[in-house]
Enzyme design. Structure first.
Site, PDB file in Angstrom:
ATOM      1  N   CYS A   2       0.856  -1.177   0.000  1.00 22.85           N
ATOM      2  CA  CYS A   2       0.000   0.000   0.000  1.00 22.85           C
ATOM      3  C   CYS A   2       0.897   1.233   0.000  1.00 22.85           C
ATOM      4  O   CYS A   2       2.111   1.129   0.187  1.00 22.85           O
ATOM      5  CB  CYS A   2      -0.897   0.015   1.232  1.00 22.85           C
ATOM      6  N   ARG A  49      -4.652   2.037  -1.403  1.00 24.57           N
ATOM      7  CA  ARG A  49      -4.842   0.695  -0.863  1.00 24.57           C
ATOM      8  C   ARG A  49      -4.726  -0.419  -1.900  1.00 24.57           C
ATOM      9  O   ARG A  49      -5.330  -0.356  -2.967  1.00 24.57           O
ATOM     10  CB  ARG A  49      -6.219   0.573  -0.199  1.00 24.57           C
ATOM     11  N   ASN A  75       1.656   0.375   6.207  1.00 21.38           N
ATOM     12  CA  ASN A  75       1.833  -0.479   5.043  1.00 21.38           C
ATOM     13  C   ASN A  75       2.588  -1.710   5.516  1.00 21.38           C
ATOM     14  O   ASN A  75       3.672  -1.587   6.076  1.00 21.38           O
ATOM     15  CB  ASN A  75       2.638   0.257   3.961  1.00 21.38           C
ATOM     16  N   GLU A  77       2.395  -6.257   6.667  1.00 12.96           N
ATOM     17  CA  GLU A  77       1.671  -7.436   7.109  1.00 12.96           C
ATOM     18  C   GLU A  77       2.152  -7.813   8.504  1.00 12.96           C
ATOM     19  O   GLU A  77       3.366  -7.914   8.738  1.00 12.96           O
ATOM     20  CB  GLU A  77       1.906  -8.619   6.156  1.00 12.96           C
ATOM     21  N   ASP A  94      -5.053  -6.844  10.008  1.00 15.66           N
ATOM     22  CA  ASP A  94      -3.899  -7.208  10.818  1.00 15.66           C
ATOM     23  C   ASP A  94      -3.316  -5.996  11.528  1.00 15.66           C
ATOM     24  O   ASP A  94      -2.801  -6.090  12.640  1.00 15.66           O
ATOM     25  CB  ASP A  94      -2.832  -7.885   9.948  1.00 15.66           C
ATOM     26  N   LEU A 253       6.980 -16.622  -7.256  1.00 16.42           N
ATOM     27  CA  LEU A 253       7.997 -16.550  -8.298  1.00 16.42           C
ATOM     28  C   LEU A 253       8.852 -17.809  -8.238  1.00 16.42           C
ATOM     29  O   LEU A 253       9.175 -18.295  -7.147  1.00 16.42           O
ATOM     30  CB  LEU A 253       8.875 -15.314  -8.104  1.00 16.42           C
ATOM     31  N   ILE A 285      10.502 -16.291 -15.532  1.00 10.71           N
ATOM     32  CA  ILE A 285      10.751 -15.337 -16.602  1.00 10.71           C
ATOM     33  C   ILE A 285      12.145 -15.557 -17.170  1.00 10.71           C
ATOM     34  O   ILE A 285      13.086 -15.891 -16.439  1.00 10.71           O
ATOM     35  CB  ILE A 285      10.587 -13.877 -16.104  1.00 10.71           C
ATOM     36  N   SER A 360       8.462 -15.378  -2.850  1.00 11.53           N
ATOM     37  CA  SER A 360       9.691 -15.520  -3.642  1.00 11.53           C
ATOM     38  C   SER A 360      10.802 -16.081  -2.750  1.00 11.53           C
ATOM     39  O   SER A 360      10.624 -16.235  -1.545  1.00 11.53           O
ATOM     40  CB  SER A 360      10.124 -14.181  -4.238  1.00 11.53           C
ATOM     41  N   GLY A 361      11.943 -16.351  -3.355  1.00 13.27           N
ATOM     42  CA  GLY A 361      13.100 -16.833  -2.597  1.00 13.27           C
ATOM     43  C   GLY A 361      14.078 -15.732  -2.261  1.00 13.27           C
ATOM     44  O   GLY A 361      15.210 -16.011  -1.834  1.00 13.27           O
TER      45      GLY A 361
END
Length: 389
Positions: A2, A49, A75, A77, A94, A253, A285, A360-361
């Site tokens: 966000c 948002r 912004n 989690e 949250d 990813l 990709i 992702s890693g």
């Protein structure tokens, strides 16, 4: 992600200043809001948002009946928002836990108890305080502009501050807010602020305070090889599991390398255990039949993900370099090179799929000394410094 934006003590027309906040509109495609602060007409919050949790009551600045004097823009989690504390929640957001923790413990302990990635601006009008903070690793960006006369501007990206207008004797610098820190400002009656406390609440070399509330049982500390392997598996799976909190579709990813393959495989496994109502989408990709494309294809077939391949040419990569620089706000060559493919695959995900939360890693090479330059480092202390850096 966000986009958050706020002004305190603006001498200029807020309706004009708010146009600056539209420069980060790409961070929140689902909705936006601008809101003045009651009793402080020269203070304003802006919010763009991307709805991840609680699509009905998730707009910001967040205000709840229990704390009518608090305003929160954040912004991020917060993974432990419903697992460790027994609060009377009024939304499913949250971020609401920040208000309850602040009320019970104060700002420093509040920040230290958050298990997640975040940047926040918390206004307490009852005590006339503005609190600003950012997660330990700086995963969520935040920039600050503070003038000599107490005008404060904050934004998720520097571009939302560069055209802010304010009469000042000397130009003010736009600086990144320090990761792992919080800052407290006194809010004057005229809306201006004065910084009274800047403090680190956590360092990456320390065990976080929220660990004492973890739902995981305490792991054995033996350095026996099998015990270490077991601990890594438990912690890794838990790290993936707690990030399944999103109310939007989750994807991953996938390059076919060790790091992203482990994350994707674990994500598919846990998604089935949690009975998510959709298959996990994975995304790779590269150029036609490049090593990453081929490796990712094999991994996706093995784990059973809904796999997507994004092919691009060198010309397509060159074409988006300027856009990437604008979004990165950096001319660092290594960062730009890596971000071009990230930008292209992210653009594909946004336009061609309904996945919103992407795993992702990234970060594992820093954590486990995966880069080549680590091989030349002498001694554990140097390893630790490089990892922390």
């Amino acid at each position: 992600m966000c986009g958050i934006w706020a002004l305190f003590g603006s001498d200029e027309c807020l309706s004009v200043q708010c146009t600056c906040a539209m420069k980060i509109a790409h961070r929140g495609p689902d909705a936006f809001r601008f809101e003045n602060v009651n009793g402080f007409t020269n203070c304003c919050f802006g919010f763009h948002r991307l709805a991840i949790v609680d699509q009905l009551y998730g707009m910001q600045p967040l205000r709840i009946k229990k704390f009518p004097y608090m305003w929160l823009c954040y912004n991020g989690e917060i993974y432990n928002h419903h697992t460790q504390f027994d609060f009377d929640y009024q939304t499913k957001m949250d971020g609401e836990i920040l208000l309850h923790l602040y009320d019970r413990f104060g700002i420093k302990k509040m920040a230290s108890l958050l298990d997640g990635v975040f940047a926040f601006i918390l206004l307490d009008t009852a005590n006339r305080k503005v609190h600003v903070g950012r997660d330990t690793y700086g995963v969520r960006p935040l920039f600050k502009l503070l003038t000599d006369d107490g005008f404060l501007a904050l934004c998720s990206e520097a571009k939302g501050l560069i055209d802010i207008t304010h009469a000042m004797a000397t130009p003010a610098n736009i600086v990144p807010f320090l990761p792992g820190h919080f800052e407290v400002f006194d809010l004057m009656l005229n809306g201006k602020v004065q910084s009274i406390q800047m403090e680190q609440f956590h360092c990456c070399r320390q065990e976080p305070s929220h660990a004492i509330y973890d739902t995981l049982e305490r792991l054995p500390t033996s350095l026996d090889e099998e015990v270490v392997k077991s601990n890594i598996r438990i912690l890794f799976e838990n790290a993936v599991r707690k990030r399944l909190m999103a109310h939007r579709r989750i994807g991953c990813l996938l390059s076919g390398g060790l790091d992203s393959s482990l994350v994707a495989a674990t994500l598919v496994k846990l998604a089935k255990e949690e009975k998510l109502p959709y298959p996990i989408q994975t995304f790779s990709i590269g150029s036609d039949d490049s090593p990453d494309i081929l490796a990712a294809r094999k991994v996706a077939a093995h784990i059973g993900s809904e796999h997507h391949e994004v092919n691009f040419t060198a010309e397509e990569g060159i074409k988006v370099v300027e856009e990437v620089i604008v979004h990165l706000e950096s001319y660092d060559i290594t960062t730009i090179r890596a971000s071009v493919v990230m930008y292209l695959v992210s653009k594909y995900i946004r336009q061609q799929t309904d996945s919103v939360v992407i795993f992702s890693g990234e970060g594992s090479d820093e954590l486990t000394q995966g880069y080549i330059y680590f091989h030349k480092v002498m001694g554990p202390d140097c390893f630790l410094c490089l990892c922390a850096k």
